[in-house]
Design a protein around this motif. Structure first.
Motif, PDB file in Angstrom:
ATOM      1  N   GLY A 587       0.855  -1.219   0.069  1.00 13.57           N
ATOM      2  CA  GLY A 587       0.131   0.021   0.084  1.00 13.57           C
ATOM      3  C   GLY A 587       0.915   1.475  -0.070  1.00 13.57           C
ATOM      4  N   VAL A 590       2.438   1.994  -3.450  1.00 15.55           N
ATOM      5  CA  VAL A 590       1.588   2.560  -4.298  1.00 15.55           C
ATOM      6  C   VAL A 590       1.504   3.879  -3.915  1.00 15.55           C
ATOM      7  CG1 VAL A 590      -0.857   2.532  -5.089  1.00 15.55           C
ATOM      8  CG2 VAL A 590       0.389   0.244  -4.507  1.00 15.55           C
ATOM      9  N   ARG A 591       1.251   4.235  -2.682  1.00 16.89           N
ATOM     10  CA  ARG A 591       0.996   5.523  -2.250  1.00 16.89           C
ATOM     11  C   ARG A 591       2.331   6.556  -2.782  1.00 16.89           C
ATOM     12  NH1 ARG A 591      -2.065   6.503   3.571  1.00 16.89           N
ATOM     13  NH2 ARG A 591      -4.073   6.299   2.505  1.00 16.89           N
ATOM     14  N   VAL A 605      -7.697   9.187  -5.139  1.00 14.73           N
ATOM     15  CA  VAL A 605      -8.232   7.627  -5.546  1.00 14.73           C
ATOM     16  C   VAL A 605      -9.932   8.113  -5.545  1.00 14.73           C
ATOM     17  CG1 VAL A 605      -8.362   5.470  -5.381  1.00 14.73           C
ATOM     18  CG2 VAL A 605      -6.367   6.653  -4.450  1.00 14.73           C
ATOM     19  N   GLY A 606     -10.232   8.389  -4.593  1.00  9.53           N
ATOM     20  CA  GLY A 606     -11.774   8.637  -4.362  1.00  9.53           C
ATOM     21  C   GLY A 606     -12.255   9.130  -5.840  1.00  9.53           C
ATOM     22  N   ILE A 609     -12.442   6.837  -8.686  1.00  9.67           N
ATOM     23  CA  ILE A 609     -13.496   5.912  -8.346  1.00  9.67           C
ATOM     24  C   ILE A 609     -14.907   6.434  -8.902  1.00  9.67           C
ATOM     25  CG2 ILE A 609     -14.610   4.172  -6.767  1.00  9.67           C
ATOM     26  CD1 ILE A 609     -11.785   3.499  -7.213  1.00  9.67           C
ATOM     27  N   PHE A 610     -14.867   7.593  -8.446  1.00  7.27           N
ATOM     28  CA  PHE A 610     -16.253   8.257  -8.626  1.00  7.27           C
ATOM     29  C   PHE A 610     -16.418   8.498  -9.908  1.00  7.27           C
ATOM     30  CE2 PHE A 610     -19.059  12.300  -8.839  1.00  7.27           C
ATOM     31  CZ  PHE A 610     -19.961  11.560  -8.018  1.00  7.27           C
ATOM     32  N   MET A 612     -15.340   6.561 -12.309  1.00 15.32           N
ATOM     33  CA  MET A 612     -15.636   5.453 -12.909  1.00 15.32           C
ATOM     34  C   MET A 612     -16.867   4.775 -12.715  1.00 15.32           C
ATOM     35  SD  MET A 612     -12.811   2.425 -12.165  1.00 15.32           S
ATOM     36  CE  MET A 612     -13.242   0.978 -11.952  1.00 15.32           C
ATOM     37  N   VAL A 613     -17.364   5.147 -11.325  1.00  8.24           N
ATOM     38  CA  VAL A 613     -18.683   4.391 -11.045  1.00  8.24           C
ATOM     39  C   VAL A 613     -19.828   5.166 -11.935  1.00  8.24           C
ATOM     40  CG1 VAL A 613     -19.206   5.828  -9.107  1.00  8.24           C
ATOM     41  CG2 VAL A 613     -20.415   3.571  -9.611  1.00  8.24           C
ATOM     42  N   ILE A 616     -19.665   3.930 -15.208  1.00  6.87           N
ATOM     43  CA  ILE A 616     -20.157   2.553 -15.480  1.00  6.87           C
ATOM     44  C   ILE A 616     -21.665   2.698 -15.707  1.00  6.87           C
ATOM     45  CG2 ILE A 616     -20.457   0.172 -14.530  1.00  6.87           C
ATOM     46  CD1 ILE A 616     -17.490   0.387 -13.835  1.00  6.87           C
TER      47      ILE A 616
ATOM     48  N   ALA B 135     -18.666  -5.514 -14.861  1.00  5.21           N
ATOM     49  CA  ALA B 135     -19.347  -4.237 -14.587  1.00  5.21           C
ATOM     50  C   ALA B 135     -20.218  -4.341 -13.375  1.00  5.21           C
ATOM     51  CB  ALA B 135     -20.176  -3.789 -15.641  1.00  5.21           C
ATOM     52  N   GLU B 138     -17.943  -4.170  -9.998  1.00 10.62           N
ATOM     53  CA  GLU B 138     -17.359  -3.113  -9.867  1.00 10.62           C
ATOM     54  C   GLU B 138     -18.629  -2.059  -9.092  1.00 10.62           C
ATOM     55  OE1 GLU B 138     -14.295  -2.193  -9.412  1.00 10.62           O
ATOM     56  OE2 GLU B 138     -13.587  -3.967 -10.506  1.00 10.62           O
ATOM     57  N   LEU B 139     -19.710  -2.245  -9.731  1.00  6.76           N
ATOM     58  CA  LEU B 139     -20.738  -1.522  -9.217  1.00  6.76           C
ATOM     59  C   LEU B 139     -21.239  -1.779  -7.720  1.00  6.76           C
ATOM     60  CD1 LEU B 139     -23.171   0.479  -9.725  1.00  6.76           C
ATOM     61  CD2 LEU B 139     -24.587  -1.328 -10.672  1.00  6.76           C
ATOM     62  N   ILE B 142     -17.798  -0.279  -5.426  1.00  2.00           N
ATOM     63  CA  ILE B 142     -17.691   1.067  -5.418  1.00  2.00           C
ATOM     64  C   ILE B 142     -18.163   1.952  -4.473  1.00  2.00           C
ATOM     65  CG2 ILE B 142     -17.171   3.213  -6.895  1.00  2.00           C
ATOM     66  CD1 ILE B 142     -16.335   1.146  -8.839  1.00  2.00           C
ATOM     67  N   TYR B 145     -17.056   1.332  -0.901  1.00  9.03           N
ATOM     68  CA  TYR B 145     -15.840   2.100  -0.971  1.00  9.03           C
ATOM     69  C   TYR B 145     -16.312   3.446  -0.292  1.00  9.03           C
ATOM     70  CZ  TYR B 145     -11.804   4.984  -1.859  1.00  9.03           C
ATOM     71  OH  TYR B 145     -10.631   5.687  -1.903  1.00  9.03           O
ATOM     72  N   PHE B 146     -17.268   4.200  -0.835  1.00 14.10           N
ATOM     73  CA  PHE B 146     -17.592   5.445  -0.588  1.00 14.10           C
ATOM     74  C   PHE B 146     -18.285   5.378   0.966  1.00 14.10           C
ATOM     75  CE2 PHE B 146     -17.369   6.621  -4.844  1.00 14.10           C
ATOM     76  CZ  PHE B 146     -16.721   7.668  -4.808  1.00 14.10           C
ATOM     77  N   PHE B 161      -8.443   2.528   2.425  1.00 12.97           N
ATOM     78  CA  PHE B 161      -7.481   2.548   1.333  1.00 12.97           C
ATOM     79  C   PHE B 161      -6.896   0.844   1.332  1.00 12.97           C
ATOM     80  CE2 PHE B 161      -2.981   2.937   0.093  1.00 12.97           C
ATOM     81  CZ  PHE B 161      -3.318   3.722  -1.256  1.00 12.97           C
ATOM     82  N   LYS B 162      -6.821   0.203   2.323  1.00 10.70           N
ATOM     83  CA  LYS B 162      -6.390  -0.971   2.283  1.00 10.70           C
ATOM     84  C   LYS B 162      -7.219  -1.858   1.712  1.00 10.70           C
ATOM     85  CE  LYS B 162      -5.274  -4.195   6.229  1.00 10.70           C
ATOM     86  NZ  LYS B 162      -5.115  -4.088   7.741  1.00 10.70           N
ATOM     87  N   PHE B 164      -9.533  -0.928  -0.492  1.00 10.88           N
ATOM     88  CA  PHE B 164      -9.595  -0.516  -2.061  1.00 10.88           C
ATOM     89  C   PHE B 164      -8.258  -1.407  -2.664  1.00 10.88           C
ATOM     90  CE2 PHE B 164      -7.697   2.124  -5.333  1.00 10.88           C
ATOM     91  CZ  PHE B 164      -8.643   2.090  -6.253  1.00 10.88           C
ATOM     92  N   VAL B 165      -7.105  -1.218  -2.090  1.00 10.05           N
ATOM     93  CA  VAL B 165      -5.830  -1.867  -2.791  1.00 10.05           C
ATOM     94  C   VAL B 165      -6.272  -3.393  -3.087  1.00 10.05           C
ATOM     95  CG1 VAL B 165      -3.368  -2.487  -2.497  1.00 10.05           C
ATOM     96  CG2 VAL B 165      -4.119  -0.188  -1.703  1.00 10.05           C
TER      97      VAL B 165
END
Lengths: 628, 487
Positions: A587, A590-591, A605-606, A609-610, A612-613, A616, B135, B138-139, B142, B145-146, B161-162, B164-165
């Protein structure tokens, strides 16, 4: 419509009692709760009696399927009951003695605020035990098997505010679980090699000679026996039973007499067809029983807690039963289960009466002379002692003598050790009786003032049990006295003993004589030594006995503490430093990389992702509607 | 069409949530989840009945999506998918009902994200096209994650973060493998289940054995399998309880489901080659996680490790390649979801009443809040697979499956895995003792279960007992899938 078809009623009544009391435990008045609890078990007893007479007259054995339980592919394990002489015998013991214990409890527990809950648990206990003996396959037996484990957990820890009590409850459950794993593996072995768990199919296959590897019989039998070691408190899984007295005293009577500990005996008697093919396993069973009987008896000699003496005597008596099983004399073991159920329930309930009168005191060093104030308790307790010590004419004499005769025939070493055990039994029981009921009172003045005989709801069960303890043995008279052994004949339709040669009559008279002499002499010594008690600190071997051979301490040192240390070590070094260290290292890497690239990007990262979601989702939604 | 509705309801409700204010969000969430419950129940019933009458017991739906990429919008429901959709359908409203009285910051986005995640999870269970599957995968992830990073505990940022990694690494490797497989069969539906499994299964054994790991890592992390599990206790601990429930009751099943639906048919020789390795890892995981559970003091971490142990057993049975094990696995996926939901509900009540999850500071719940204690006891005994609770049925069949496997070490596997039965009793009863028994610890809010909590809990308890006594519906629903996977 025969009675046998109504067999489902037998477990159903206590289940209903459990549900009513369990759901309404806060609103139902105490006496109503006790009444519901007792009547449901009485109802089961009545139905059991009806079925008993039917089985007795027809000798039939039948399987009643209730519904499909586990069905997968070719395997079908139904929820089914087995009604035959063996299960009916146990039904009568469980519901009969169970009922008396319920009646007794209505008075004993009346001061307790949790009385309704207590009766709910008690009914659940009876229900589980009934499932255990009624099951027509090992899986249903296993349901009851673990069910009684649950109920003992709930009842031992009934006064849950006390940490020692809940520890004892936990210990009982976990020790039983260790045995249960053995039982489970045994079941899986049967399934693997015979493709069934039903008694009928399995024993049928055994009898028709369809064999797996012959050594497999021994393995299956030993795995199942490991389960019995847990449930029936045999070495090395016995230490939970003496601790189980943390629960209310009638519960001890229930666990020690009518339910739970008899499960292991029942299981082996039920599986007689298997054990007959497993001679090595039988030898193992016999020796475990023998060693347990002796060790427990030595401990019982030096205990000062009235219930502890009885608890270790149960462990010891169970050892005797396993000795009988190990000789292939299954019906003999069942006989001793029955007589033991009578006198042990009597003794435990009697001790409850004593403890009740003593205001909770359990130390026999502080008792003495109780007989003056509690005549009924004294006399019934004495009858219990005479029965367990094996004095001729009382029930325990017949069953114990049958066990000793069986060992004499097959294994002289075990016979000799068994005699030694019987000797100690007579001694410690009369030590207990003498210290408790005779001599002068050694407690406080307040306690002495408070001493009283217990109410009728408590003495009535004692009287009934005392009668049974006297006459219960006459259904199994030795061959020299009577041609027919009523119980053995009755059980012969469902249990097949290993064939044994008829003993010469003078040999049998000799054995009877030896047993009698030993029982009488050591009972008298037990009384004589303790008439004028002088309590000094134990030293040497006595101290080892008093401290239960330090087995609890041993388990703590070699099992409990190392396991905790291992857990702790795994947590600290492997989990946190090892695996997590590597992951966090990646980790960080990566950071670190991210920090370099951040100059070009927003670096969150957020945010990615945002995007990306959203992407999609939009892609998905758009194309879905658009293309349509 | 029903399958599409099953997806669209949470998706649309989730998007709508972002535009609503106040109480409306909760009501929308409740209604939409109840609708999915009814719908998934109906789908399961249809499939069950069709299976019993011997007709085609799958539901399919397919339409073109992005033919240029070789992917189509195709859904497929058999007994296993239907059962897991039903589990989702049960768990989601239970979460919402149990948390009805709890104030959440920014409820519109909280519930919105939850519903989006539900859509993703449902999609994973239904997708019959690999890219569509990805798809949805991931949907589902994610929004979680939020949810963790916005509504979680103190250490939420580091932990998220962990998480997520871990998951992202897995996802990317899976995507790469899927793309590789799709190129072997170019065309308008090269990602379809039939094509992609065909492509994979025709690979040389050596190729299959590395494709196996590329895909399995993603699922192994989700399950999680030792040693890919360390994200889980942290994430469970730091997430708000509703999210923990989604993670443990539903998302974990995504991993298991994906193994069965995609991995097994896709690289059968890879699976055969690695199955002993995976079983050994799983069984190490059972014992290892059980040991760690013994030393935990935080309720959430204890349950997290307990869950790792349970998943280890399921994974071991999955790879033991027996019909009985497979069948038990199906049932256990459902039952584990129900039980762990019940467990989290109680933890959240405890945290709410006592202000802590630290077991060393708890005690006496049986006196102060007897209903909660009873619920805790029932769920705990289901957790250790006591007969006549739902946990037993699955566990018995799983052990049987491991035992019957063709592996030479089956007895060793079974015996070591069996230690989990004993250790499970140790840590679970420790937990009950420390939380419910002993002297009473003062409560912040002195209140037993509220009406809505009782309602949610009652549903769980009824399922625990009913499926423990009469597992037949669940067994019949999944019988044909188990039969198909291991003939």
């Amino acid at each position: 419509m025969t009675m046998t078809n109504l067999v489902y009623l037998i477990p159903l009544f206590p289940l209903i009692g459990f549900l009513i009391n369990g759901i309404g435990w806060r609103t139902i008045p105490k006496s109503v709760g006790g009444l519901i609890g007792s009547i449901t078990v009485l109802a089961s007893f009545v139905v059991s009696l009806g079925i008993f007479f039917e089985v007795k007259s027809t000798g039939a054995s039948s399987t009643i399927v209730l519904f499909d339980f586990i069905q997968s592919g070719k395997l079908n394990i139904p929820f089914a009951f087995q009604v035959d002489s063996l299960s009916v015998t146990f039904l009568l013991i469980i519901t009969g003695i169970g009922f008396l214990i319920h009646v007794y409890s209505t008075s004993y527990m009346h001061e307790d605020e949790g009385m309704v809950k207590y009766f709910a648990y008690l009914n659940l206990f009876i229900f589980s035990m009934l499932l255990l003996v009624l099951g027509a396959n090992y899986l249903v037996m296993f349901i009851g098997w673990e069910g009684v484990g649950l109920c003992s957990y709930l009842l031992i820890g009934f006064w849950f505010k006390n940490r020692d009590y809940t520890n004892a409850a936990k210990k009982a459950f976990i020790m039983n679980r260790i045995g249960d794993l053995g039982f489970l593996i045994g079941m899986l072995l049967i399934l693997f090699h015979f493709g069934t768990l039903s008694y009928q199919d399995f024993f049928g296959q055994l009898k028709s000679g369809a064999t797996a590897n012959p050594s497999m019989y021994n393995w299956i039998a030993i795995c199942l026996f490991i389960g019995a070691m847990g449930k029936s408190a045999q070495i090395p899984l016995y230490t939970w039973l003496p601790d189980a007295m943390a629960g209310p005293t009638p519960v001890s009577a229930l666990i020690h007499a009518a339910t739970m500990v008899t499960a292991g005996i029942y299981m082996i008697a039920r599986s007689s067809a298997l054990y007959n093919l497993a001679p090595d396993a039988l030898t193992f069973v016999a020796w475990i029983g023998c060693i347990t009987a002796l060790i427990a008896a030595t401990i019982a000699i030096k205990q000062y807690d009235i219930k502890k003496v009885l608890a270790y005597s149960t462990v010891s008596q169970l050892g005797f039963m396993f000795m009988a099983l190990g000789m292939g004399a299954y019906t003999t073991a069942v006989f001793h289960v029955m007589t033991h159920a009578f006198f042990k329930a009597l003794l435990f309930l009697g001790s409850g009466s004593v403890i009740h009168a003593m205001g909770g005191e359990q130390d026999i060093r502080k008792m003495g002379g109780l007989g003056k104030k509690m005549k009924v308790t004294q006399i019934t307790f004495l009858i219990g002692c005479l029965a367990i010590a094996g004095i001729p004419g009382f029930s325990g004499f017949f069953s114990k003598d049958e066990i000793l005769a069986a060992t004499f025939e097959h294994n002289k070493a075990i016979y000799a050790l068994g005699l030694f055990g019987a000797m100690m039994t007579a001694f410690y029981m009369f030590r207990l009786y003498t210290l408790t009921f005779t001599g002068t009172f050694r407690g406080t003045h307040d306690q002495e003032h408070h001493l009283h005989e217990s109410p009728a709801a408590m003495t009535f069960p004692l009287i009934i049990l005392a009668i049974l303890s006297v006459f219960g043995g006459y259904i199994g008279l030795p061959a020299v006295i009577s041609e027919t052994h009523t119980l053995r004949n009755f059980l012969s339709t469902s249990v097949s003993n290993i064939a044994h040669e008829e003993m010469a009559h003078n040999t049998e008279w000799m054995l009877l004589g030896i047993s009698t002499a030993i029982a009488v002499v050591f009972s008298i010594i037990g009384v004589a030594v303790h008439r004028k008690p002088n309590f000094v600190a134990n030293t040497g071997l006595s101290k080892v006995f008093e401290n239960k051979w330090y087995v609890d301490e041993l388990y703590d040192t070699i099992i409990v503490r190392p396991l905790n240390a291992l857990s702790d070590m795994l947590d600290r070094f492997v989990e946190k430093m090892g695996i997590d260290g590597i992951v966090n290292g990646i980790g960080k890497l990566v950071r670190f990389g991210g920090d370099r690239v951040r100059l070009l990007q927003t670096g969150q990262v957020g945010f990615y992702i945002f995007v990306m979601v959203i992407g999609i989702t939009i892609l998905f939604a758009l194309s879905f509607f658009w293309i349509r | 069409m029903m399958l599409t509705l099953l997806l669209l309801i949470p998706l649309i409700a989730g998007i709508l949530s972002f535009f609503l204010k106040g109480e409306g969000v909760k009501i929308l969430a409740l209604l939409s989840t109840l609708a999915t419950l009814v719908l998934s129940g109906f789908v399961s019933y249809e499939i069950l009945v069709a299976g019993l009458s011997g007709t085609n017991n799958t539901l399919d739906f397919s339409m073109p999506w992005i033919p240029q990429l070789g992917t189509e919008f195709s859904l497929h429901a058999d007994g296993m998918s239907a059962m897991l959709c039903l589990l989702t359908g049960i768990v989601m409203p239970v979460i919402i009902i149990a948390n009805w009285n709890k104030e959440v910051e920014r409820p519109w986005s909280f519930y919105g994200l939850m519903l989006l995640s539900q859509a993703g999870i449902t999609g994973v269970f239904l997708a019959y096209d690999a890219l569509l599957f990805y798809a949805f995968w991931e949907l589902a992830l994610i929004p979680v994650y939020f949810l963790c990073s916005q509504w979680g505990g103190e250490k939420r940022i580091a932990v998220t973060f962990k998480f997520f990694v871990y998951t992202f690494v897995g996802s990317l490797m899976m995507l790469a493998a899927l793309i590789y497989l799709s190129t072997l069969n170019p065309g308008a539906n090269s990602y379809s289940w039939a094509n992609i499994t065909h492509a994979g299964a025709s690979l040389a054994p050596e190729t299959q054995s590395w494709v196996f790991w590329m895909i399995f890592i993603a699922f192994a992390i989700k399950l999680p399998i030792f040693p890919f599990h360390t994200w889980q206790p942290d994430t469970y601990e730091q997430s708000p309880t509703p999210v923990t429930i989604i993670l443990s009751a539903l998302m974990v099943k995504m991993g298991m489901f994906a193994v069965l639906r995609w991995l097994f048919p896709m690289v059968p020789q890879g699976v055969a080659f690695w199955s002993n390795t995976v079983i050994i890892l799983s069984i190490i995981g059972i014992v290892y996680a059980s040991f760690l559970a013994i030393v935990q003091t935080d309720l959430k971490r204890l349950i997290a490790y307990s869950s790792i142990a349970h998943m280890g057993l399921m994974c071991a049975a999955a790879f033991s390649n027996t019909q009985m094990g497979m069948h038990g696995l199906m049932v256990q996926m459902f039952n584990h979801g129900i039980n762990i939901t019940g467990m989290w509900l109680i933890v959240s009540m405890v945290e709410n009443r006592y202000g802590t999850r630290d077991m060393t500071k708890l005690g006496g719940m049986a006196t102060a809040a007897p209903q909660m204690a009873i619920a805790l006891a029932i769920i705990s005994f289901a957790n250790i697979a006591l007969p006549l609770t739902n946990g037993f049925i699955g566990e018995f069949m799983l052990f049987n499956g491991i035992f019957q496997s063709a592996s030479a070490y089956n007895i060793v596997f079974m015996a070591v895995a069996g230690l989990g039965i004993i250790l499970g009793a140790v840590y679970t009863l420790n937990m009950v003792q420390k939380t419910a028994f002993g002297n009473t610890t003062p409560m912040l809010i002195s209140k037993d279960m509220t009406t809505n909590e009782s309602l949610a809990m009652a549903l769980i308890v009824v399922l625990v007992i009913f499926l423990g006594v009469y597992p037949k519906p669940l067994l019949e629903l999944t019988q044909s899938v188990a039969q198909m996977m291991v003939p």
